[in-house]
Design a protein around this motif. Structure first.
Motif, PDB file in Angstrom:
ATOM      1  N   VAL A  28     -11.892 -35.911  17.493  1.00 27.59           N
ATOM      2  CA  VAL A  28     -11.598 -36.832  18.668  1.00 27.59           C
ATOM      3  C   VAL A  28     -11.201 -36.413  19.789  1.00 27.59           C
ATOM      4  O   VAL A  28     -11.601 -36.997  20.896  1.00 27.59           O
ATOM      5  CB  VAL A  28     -10.532 -37.938  17.950  1.00 27.59           C
ATOM      6  CG1 VAL A  28     -10.782 -38.583  16.661  1.00 27.59           C
ATOM      7  CG2 VAL A  28      -9.215 -37.087  17.768  1.00 27.59           C
ATOM      8  N   GLY A  29     -10.740 -35.180  19.942  1.00 27.48           N
ATOM      9  CA  GLY A  29     -10.329 -34.901  21.302  1.00 27.48           C
ATOM     10  C   GLY A  29     -11.397 -34.223  21.994  1.00 27.48           C
ATOM     11  O   GLY A  29     -11.701 -34.416  23.320  1.00 27.48           O
ATOM     12  N   VAL A  30     -12.566 -33.702  21.033  1.00 25.34           N
ATOM     13  CA  VAL A  30     -13.845 -33.528  22.044  1.00 25.34           C
ATOM     14  C   VAL A  30     -14.524 -34.843  22.454  1.00 25.34           C
ATOM     15  O   VAL A  30     -15.157 -34.738  23.548  1.00 25.34           O
ATOM     16  CB  VAL A  30     -14.858 -32.827  20.881  1.00 25.34           C
ATOM     17  CG1 VAL A  30     -16.361 -32.672  21.469  1.00 25.34           C
ATOM     18  CG2 VAL A  30     -14.455 -31.567  20.414  1.00 25.34           C
ATOM     19  N   GLY A  31     -14.541 -35.948  21.606  1.00 26.84           N
ATOM     20  CA  GLY A  31     -15.126 -37.153  21.915  1.00 26.84           C
ATOM     21  C   GLY A  31     -14.444 -37.738  23.203  1.00 26.84           C
ATOM     22  O   GLY A  31     -15.043 -37.979  24.180  1.00 26.84           O
ATOM     23  N   LYS A  32     -13.057 -37.547  23.187  1.00 24.56           N
ATOM     24  CA  LYS A  32     -12.371 -38.112  24.725  1.00 24.56           C
ATOM     25  C   LYS A  32     -12.405 -37.060  25.757  1.00 24.56           C
ATOM     26  O   LYS A  32     -12.589 -37.435  27.062  1.00 24.56           O
ATOM     27  CB  LYS A  32     -10.797 -38.006  24.220  1.00 24.56           C
ATOM     28  CG  LYS A  32     -10.464 -39.182  23.352  1.00 24.56           C
ATOM     29  CD  LYS A  32     -10.618 -40.496  23.728  1.00 24.56           C
ATOM     30  CE  LYS A  32      -9.712 -40.920  24.918  1.00 24.56           C
ATOM     31  NZ  LYS A  32     -10.075 -42.399  25.199  1.00 24.56           N
ATOM     32  N   CYS A  77     -14.042 -26.994  16.334  1.00 24.90           N
ATOM     33  CA  CYS A  77     -14.148 -28.468  16.640  1.00 24.90           C
ATOM     34  C   CYS A  77     -15.346 -28.776  17.712  1.00 24.90           C
ATOM     35  O   CYS A  77     -15.355 -28.167  18.624  1.00 24.90           O
ATOM     36  CB  CYS A  77     -12.734 -28.862  17.265  1.00 24.90           C
ATOM     37  SG  CYS A  77     -11.764 -29.812  16.185  1.00 24.90           S
ATOM     38  N   ASN A  78     -16.107 -29.942  17.233  1.00 25.46           N
ATOM     39  CA  ASN A  78     -17.266 -30.026  18.124  1.00 25.46           C
ATOM     40  C   ASN A  78     -17.471 -31.237  17.459  1.00 25.46           C
ATOM     41  O   ASN A  78     -16.702 -32.323  17.130  1.00 25.46           O
ATOM     42  CB  ASN A  78     -18.221 -29.087  17.847  1.00 25.46           C
ATOM     43  CG  ASN A  78     -19.125 -28.862  18.899  1.00 25.46           C
ATOM     44  OD1 ASN A  78     -19.591 -29.683  19.541  1.00 25.46           O
ATOM     45  ND2 ASN A  78     -19.065 -27.499  19.307  1.00 25.46           N
ATOM     46  N   ALA A  79     -18.938 -31.815  17.375  1.00 23.83           N
ATOM     47  CA  ALA A  79     -19.605 -32.874  17.125  1.00 23.83           C
ATOM     48  C   ALA A  79     -20.599 -32.438  16.002  1.00 23.83           C
ATOM     49  O   ALA A  79     -21.279 -31.471  16.388  1.00 23.83           O
ATOM     50  CB  ALA A  79     -20.032 -33.731  18.280  1.00 23.83           C
TER      51      ALA A  79
END
Length: 359
Positions: free
Chosen positions: A225-229, A212-214
């Motif tokens: 979305v958890g990375v963004g938050k 999980c990343n961007a």
């Protein structure tokens, strides 16, 4: 007389004569003396032009002196353009980059208090689509038949993007909240570092989920979305959006350009180990974030960070300043953005290379 070489090339003056050596060159009535030559013409021209990309040399007595009164004189010279840097040399520079990655290193480059061009988000329905995301092994790849909620995000500078939220993220209301948060952050990024983006894909998960990343896949930005938050809480979300937006907007214009390769060679360093380790795809995006911090946010980004940026990549900073303040380049980027939007709307199914942020 005006001499010019292209970016990454320098003027090398071979010969120069000021005076008159022929009656047929620059014809004039006062041409009886054809053995008229200034003794220091080559020295004067070299002093003004040697090693420059461009220069101007007035053909006047004030510049060269008057070697023969009463004779109409002219300036005649030859020069070549030589590469001022190597565009094919190894990128294995001995210097150590000052940062691991720019997204985490330059908080306050853009902040949540800065104005955003994001205007509204409109829900357009549900669908099943192909999206990029981490697989069970933590490797980014394409997954088909993903159920999504879809939206259209509109920005005040005429940009609009499609937002697709994996239904595994949550109910439609939760997806909408995530989409509005991330689009508002994207709207704080300057237009020239995001105009190529036509889509934003949101997938479930945070840093605890392997892979999980961007990322950026062509003109589509994506993230868990958890990375963004998490990045929003740390004050790094806007820097992430600039990094990914630069992938979608600037990579094609700069990454393989001779001027960019020349700037790399002049700098003999990278801004981050991430840019160094993935120089063929990450150097532009990493450098753009640091350039913006250096040029526009030096009053609020730590002075030690600004000094490291200026020391590590001065040639790239100079090139980005000249390019990103150029109306011509902005028009070209807008045209590319329109082309990408048309491709996406027409159902082009080519799977672009996936780049990811060092977050």
């Amino acid at each position: 007389m005006f001499l010019r070489c292209g970016p990454g090339h320098q003027i090398d003056v071979a010969s120069a004569d000021y005076g008159r050596l022929s009656k047929t060159v620059c014809k004039h009535s006062a041409t009886t003396n054809t053995a008229c030559r200034s003794p220091n013409a080559l020295e004067v021209v070299k002093k003004r032009c040697q090693g420059s990309e461009a220069c101007s040399v007035p053909a006047t007595n004030n510049v060269f002196g008057d070697p023969c009164g009463g004779t109409y004189k002219y300036l005649q010279l030859t020069y070549s353009c030589k590469a001022s840097c190597c565009t094919t040399c190894s990128l294995a520079f001995p210097a150590t980059p000052p940062f691991g990655g720019t997204v985490h290193s330059m908080a306050d480059t853009i902040t949540k208090d800065d104005a955003s061009t994001f205007v509204k988000l409109t829900y357009t329905g549900r669908d099943r689509v192909t999206m990029v995301g981490p697989n069970s092994k933590g490797v980014l790849g394409h997954e088909s038949n993903v159920p999504v909620y879809q939206y259209t995000a509109v920005f005040s500078d005429k940009q609009s993007i499609s937002v697709r939220c994996d239904e595994a993220v949550g109910i439609q209301k939760q997806c909408r909240e995530f989409a509005e948060t991330f689009c508002r952050a994207l709207g704080r990024v300057p237009w020239y570092a995001r105009s190529g983006a036509t889509g934003l894909d949101l997938r479930p998960g945070d840093y605890s989920v392997k892979g999980c990343n961007a990322w950026a896949a062509g003109s589509t930005l994506g993230m868990c979305v958890g990375v963004g938050k998490t990045l929003e809480a740390r004050g790094h979300l806007e820097e992430l959006m600039m990094h990914e937006g630069a992938h979608a907007t600037l990579d094609n214009a700069l990454q393989k350009d001779g001027a960019w390769r020349c700037a790399q060679d002049k700098d003999q360093n990278f801004i981050s180990t991430y840019a160094r380790d993935f120089s063929s795809r990450e150097d532009v995006a990493e450098s753009v974030v640091s350039w913006y911090a250096w040029r526009f946010s030096s009053g609020r980004v730590d002075s030690a960070i600004i000094a490291k940026i200026a020391s590590a990549i001065p040639a790239r900073l100079e090139l980005l300043t000249s390019l990103l303040t150029s109306p011509t380049l902005r028009e070209e980027m807008a045209a590319r953005a329109r082309d990408r939007k048309t491709e996406r709307q027409s159902g082009v199914t080519e799977r672009p290379e996936i780049g990811r942020a060092h977050v």
